[in-house]
Scaffold this motif. Structure first.
Motif: not given
Length: 306
Positions: A16-24, A149-156, A172-174
């Protein structure tokens, strides 16, 4: 049937979240082409602000207008909430007059209590715990520039604040790996760390955190309500400033994001937003488009009149 709310990224499935991004992205393209699209004609969004805002107010208000609806700004100074009316009572009254409510508040419990007594969708425009609408914009921005972004590395880098908590939910979700570099004592909420499990790592060295990262993100070191801590935080967080040199340690195609407003010379160097790897302006604009997708999903009528 109870209303569907958006208080956290965990309220929806990854699909559902991925669908929202595509719709955006689709709604952004319609807007860029000048196509009039008004599925929310006659619908009204109430916007309750306990905290000041630029991007949240503009994006929700403009979004409702562009979708054919209207938005009403309500500060606690202008409503009975500011005079002690119980949140549950306000929810019952407001949800009888509005089609959705967006709340930007301090205590996350205000959102959950309001949602529990609301007949219409409630949207978290920011709380001290979470900022899920910003994460929709961030994830849409990454998708537009770099794909999934699946499988990528993010730094906060910086404070383990509400944005960091939402990045933990996003991990978790992505399905990406999150490294969090922060001073000792400024880690994110343990509940959100536990939720992310082995997708998240807390460390003290920002250089280690950004090594090979595909996305680097940060936020101000002193959030609203913490102003009395400013001097102490400036000293503790000084080694965590994001600079062009820090980004050089990341992946060659790294993106840099900041949810804004930015304090140049503090959490970021004076020039980093001018770096070609920075996408903060696209990120800010995408608040509008991602939230339009969310509003359409939550508020669009189930049927069209003849």
């Amino acid at each position: 049937m109870s209303a569907r709310h958006f208080l956290s990224l965990m309220d929806y499935s990854p699909e559902q979240l991925s669908s929202l991004l595509r719709r955006g992205i689709e709604l952004k393209a319609l807007r860029d082409r000048g196509v009039l699209f008004e599925p929310l004609k006659g619908r009204v969004l109430g916007m309750i602000f306990e905290k000041s805002s630029t991007r949240t107010r503009l994006s929700f208000e403009a979004g409702m207008i562009q979708l054919g609806g209207q938005a009403i700004f309500l500060s606690t100074r202008d409503t009975q909430l500011g005079r002690g009316e119980p949140v549950a009572d306000s929810a019952r009254v407001m949800s009888g007059m509005l089609d959705a409510v967006m709340i930007r508040t301090y205590a996350h419990s205000t959102l959950t209590e309001f949602a529990a007594h609301s007949r219409v969708p409630v949207i978290n425009g920011l709380s001290d715990d979470l900022h899920p609408c910003q994460l929709l914009a961030d994830m849409q921005t990454f998708l537009e520039h770099r794909g999934a972004i699946k499988g990528k590395t993010v730094a906060w880098i910086g404070d383990g604040n509400n944005m960091c908590n939402s990045y933990l939910e996003a991990a978790v979700q992505f399905d990406f790996n999150l490294r969090i570099a922060c001073p000792e004592g400024f880690e994110p909420n343990p509940a959100f760390l536990a939720l992310a499990g082995n997708r998240a790592t807390v460390m003290r060295d920002p250089r280690e955190a950004v090594k090979g990262a595909h996305l680097v993100s940060t936020d101000v070191w002193t959030s609203m309500g913490q102003e009395e801590e400013t001097a102490r935080r400036l000293a503790l967080f000084a080694p965590f400033q994001v600079t062009r040199e820090l980004l050089d340690l990341s992946a060659p195609d790294v993106l840099f994001m900041h949810c804004l407003p930015a304090h140049r010379g503090e959490e970021i160097s004076l020039d980093v937003l001018d770096d070609p790897r920075a996408v903060a302006w696209d990120q800010a604009e995408n608040r509008l488009h991602a939230q339009k997708a969310l509003l359409e999903f939550l508020v669009a009528p189930a049927y069209q009149p003849a």
